[in-house]
Design a protein around this motif. Structure first.
Motif, PDB file in Angstrom:
ATOM      1  N   ASP A  97      -9.059  -6.269  -1.269  1.00  0.00           N
ATOM      2  CA  ASP A  97      -7.720  -6.484  -0.708  1.00  0.00           C
ATOM      3  C   ASP A  97      -7.206  -5.211  -0.042  1.00  0.00           C
ATOM      4  O   ASP A  97      -7.257  -4.129  -0.636  1.00  0.00           O
ATOM      5  N   GLU A  98      -6.698  -5.329   1.179  1.00  0.00           N
ATOM      6  CA  GLU A  98      -6.200  -4.158   1.895  1.00  0.00           C
ATOM      7  C   GLU A  98      -4.691  -4.006   1.662  1.00  0.00           C
ATOM      8  O   GLU A  98      -3.886  -3.964   2.595  1.00  0.00           O
ATOM      9  N   LEU A  99      -4.328  -3.891   0.382  1.00  0.00           N
ATOM     10  CA  LEU A  99      -2.943  -3.643   0.004  1.00  0.00           C
ATOM     11  C   LEU A  99      -2.680  -2.144   0.054  1.00  0.00           C
ATOM     12  O   LEU A  99      -3.607  -1.337   0.132  1.00  0.00           O
ATOM     13  N   PRO A 100      -1.412  -1.727  -0.006  1.00  0.00           N
ATOM     14  CA  PRO A 100      -1.131  -0.301  -0.194  1.00  0.00           C
ATOM     15  C   PRO A 100      -1.895   0.204  -1.416  1.00  0.00           C
ATOM     16  O   PRO A 100      -2.052  -0.519  -2.403  1.00  0.00           O
ATOM     17  N   VAL A 101      -2.368   1.437  -1.345  1.00  0.00           N
ATOM     18  CA  VAL A 101      -3.334   1.910  -2.330  1.00  0.00           C
ATOM     19  C   VAL A 101      -2.818   1.819  -3.764  1.00  0.00           C
ATOM     20  O   VAL A 101      -3.554   1.420  -4.677  1.00  0.00           O
ATOM     21  N   ARG A 102      -1.563   2.150  -3.990  1.00  0.00           N
ATOM     22  CA  ARG A 102      -1.071   2.094  -5.372  1.00  0.00           C
ATOM     23  C   ARG A 102      -1.053   0.654  -5.875  1.00  0.00           C
ATOM     24  O   ARG A 102      -1.455   0.379  -7.014  1.00  0.00           O
ATOM     25  N   ARG A 103      -0.606  -0.255  -5.028  1.00  0.00           N
ATOM     26  CA  ARG A 103      -0.548  -1.654  -5.439  1.00  0.00           C
ATOM     27  C   ARG A 103      -1.951  -2.195  -5.709  1.00  0.00           C
ATOM     28  O   ARG A 103      -2.177  -2.939  -6.663  1.00  0.00           O
ATOM     29  N   ARG A 162     -10.795   6.138   0.404  1.00  0.00           N
ATOM     30  CA  ARG A 162     -11.168   6.492   1.779  1.00  0.00           C
ATOM     31  C   ARG A 162     -10.303   5.708   2.779  1.00  0.00           C
ATOM     32  O   ARG A 162      -9.792   6.276   3.768  1.00  0.00           O
ATOM     33  N   LEU A 163     -10.105   4.431   2.509  1.00  0.00           N
ATOM     34  CA  LEU A 163      -9.266   3.614   3.374  1.00  0.00           C
ATOM     35  C   LEU A 163      -7.819   4.098   3.330  1.00  0.00           C
ATOM     36  O   LEU A 163      -7.144   4.175   4.380  1.00  0.00           O
ATOM     37  N   ALA A 164      -7.346   4.444   2.143  1.00  0.00           N
ATOM     38  CA  ALA A 164      -5.969   4.929   2.002  1.00  0.00           C
ATOM     39  C   ALA A 164      -5.769   6.232   2.778  1.00  0.00           C
ATOM     40  O   ALA A 164      -4.727   6.447   3.405  1.00  0.00           O
ATOM     41  N   LYS A 165      -6.781   7.082   2.773  1.00  0.00           N
ATOM     42  CA  LYS A 165      -6.693   8.336   3.514  1.00  0.00           C
ATOM     43  C   LYS A 165      -6.659   8.069   5.015  1.00  0.00           C
ATOM     44  O   LYS A 165      -5.885   8.694   5.755  1.00  0.00           O
ATOM     45  N   GLU A 166      -7.471   7.137   5.470  1.00  0.00           N
ATOM     46  CA  GLU A 166      -7.478   6.791   6.895  1.00  0.00           C
ATOM     47  C   GLU A 166      -6.135   6.219   7.343  1.00  0.00           C
ATOM     48  O   GLU A 166      -5.712   6.409   8.489  1.00  0.00           O
ATOM     49  N   LYS A 167      -5.461   5.523   6.433  1.00  0.00           N
ATOM     50  CA  LYS A 167      -4.168   4.918   6.753  1.00  0.00           C
ATOM     51  C   LYS A 167      -2.996   5.881   6.555  1.00  0.00           C
ATOM     52  O   LYS A 167      -1.836   5.513   6.746  1.00  0.00           O
ATOM     53  N   GLY A 168      -3.294   7.112   6.149  1.00  0.00           N
ATOM     54  CA  GLY A 168      -2.245   8.112   5.974  1.00  0.00           C
ATOM     55  C   GLY A 168      -1.513   8.021   4.654  1.00  0.00           C
ATOM     56  O   GLY A 168      -0.463   8.654   4.480  1.00  0.00           O
ATOM     57  N   GLU A 169      -2.054   7.282   3.704  1.00  0.00           N
ATOM     58  CA  GLU A 169      -1.403   7.169   2.387  1.00  0.00           C
ATOM     59  C   GLU A 169      -1.743   8.335   1.475  1.00  0.00           C
ATOM     60  O   GLU A 169      -1.078   8.531   0.440  1.00  0.00           O
ATOM     61  N   LEU A 170      -2.762   9.087   1.819  1.00  0.00           N
ATOM     62  CA  LEU A 170      -3.158  10.257   1.045  1.00  0.00           C
ATOM     63  C   LEU A 170      -3.154  11.480   1.954  1.00  0.00           C
ATOM     64  O   LEU A 170      -3.275  11.360   3.177  1.00  0.00           O
ATOM     65  N   SER A 171      -3.040  12.651   1.343  1.00  0.00           N
ATOM     66  CA  SER A 171      -3.035  13.887   2.132  1.00  0.00           C
ATOM     67  C   SER A 171      -4.414  14.149   2.718  1.00  0.00           C
ATOM     68  O   SER A 171      -5.431  13.602   2.255  1.00  0.00           O
ATOM     69  N   ASN A 172      -4.456  14.988   3.741  1.00  0.00           N
ATOM     70  CA  ASN A 172      -5.727  15.322   4.383  1.00  0.00           C
ATOM     71  C   ASN A 172      -6.687  16.040   3.440  1.00  0.00           C
ATOM     72  O   ASN A 172      -7.909  16.001   3.638  1.00  0.00           O
TER      73      ASN A 172
END
Length: 217
Positions: A97-103, A162-172
């Motif tokens: 599922d491509e939900l927000p990473v925390r969810r 990795r997906l969350a980082k690509e979407k800007g949900e995690l720091s670089n």
């Protein structure tokens, strides 16, 4: 005196002949029996589970058990493989599922807790952590399966991060591989505590704290 000769018995060639039975038909369902064995191994472990216990749980005598599944070790391995297949099926969609990473991570841990806290006689935890890991110490085949399971879980979590980082949900600077190992370690922790009958609310609090650390909340 002349003896009368006996007439040979007459055989009717048109009499129906009943077909011979070739062995006894199966009186059990292999998939159901394997599930019963899995439940028993999860509850009592390998060493404490006897062949008599397995026979009683599956409704099969020893020769039938051996014929269907092999010896006790082979049945244990097949049970562990079945557990992993079931767990993969239960959690696969949540990982994708491509939900927000925390969810998404919250849902993954919720499904894991559903699995670990299940059991008619009490929480059973994780087969990999609580049961198979003990046998992995001296059995190379089971050890390979356990390590494969750990690697598979790490890779699934790494894909999430990795997906969350690509979407800007995690720091670089976030490292998906390291975060995945922390996420897997959290899975193992709640599995052990679940088996020790830690209440679900406490386990969920552990998960939330771990997510705060992993996601930098």
């Amino acid at each position: 005196m002349v003896q009368k000769s006996k007439k040979p018995p007459v055989t009717k060639i048109d009499d129906p002949v009943a077909p011979r039975r070739r062995g006894r038909p199966r009186a059990y369902q292999p998939d159901v029996a394997l599930g019963k064995a899995l439940d028993l191994f999860r509850k009592d472990g390998f060493a404490a589970t006897s062949l008599d216990d397995l026979s009683a749980a599956t409704g099969m005598n020893r020769p039938s058990l051996y014929g269907a599944f092999g010896d006790k070790r082979e049945l244990f391995i097949k049970s562990y493989r079945r557990y992993r297949e079931d767990a993969r099926a239960a959690m696969g969609d949540v990982f994708r599922d491509e939900l927000p990473v925390r969810r998404r991570l919250e849902r993954i841990y919720a499904v894991a807790l559903d699995i670990y806290l299940s059991g008619e006689s009490g929480p059973r935890g994780c087969f990999t952590v609580m049961t198979a890991a003990s046998e992995a110490v001296h059995d190379p085949d089971i050890r390979a399966m356990v390590l494969e399971g750990f690697t598979e879980l790490d890779k699934a979590f790494a894909a999430c991060f990795r997906l969350a980082k690509e979407k800007g949900e995690l720091s670089n600077s976030a490292d998906p591989v390291v975060l995945a190992q922390l996420a897997s370690a959290t899975i193992h922790t709640i599995a052990i505590r679940a088996r020790a009958r830690t209440p679900r609310k406490e386990l969920e609090a552990i998960v939330n704290g771990a997510l705060d650390v992993m996601l930098g909340a």
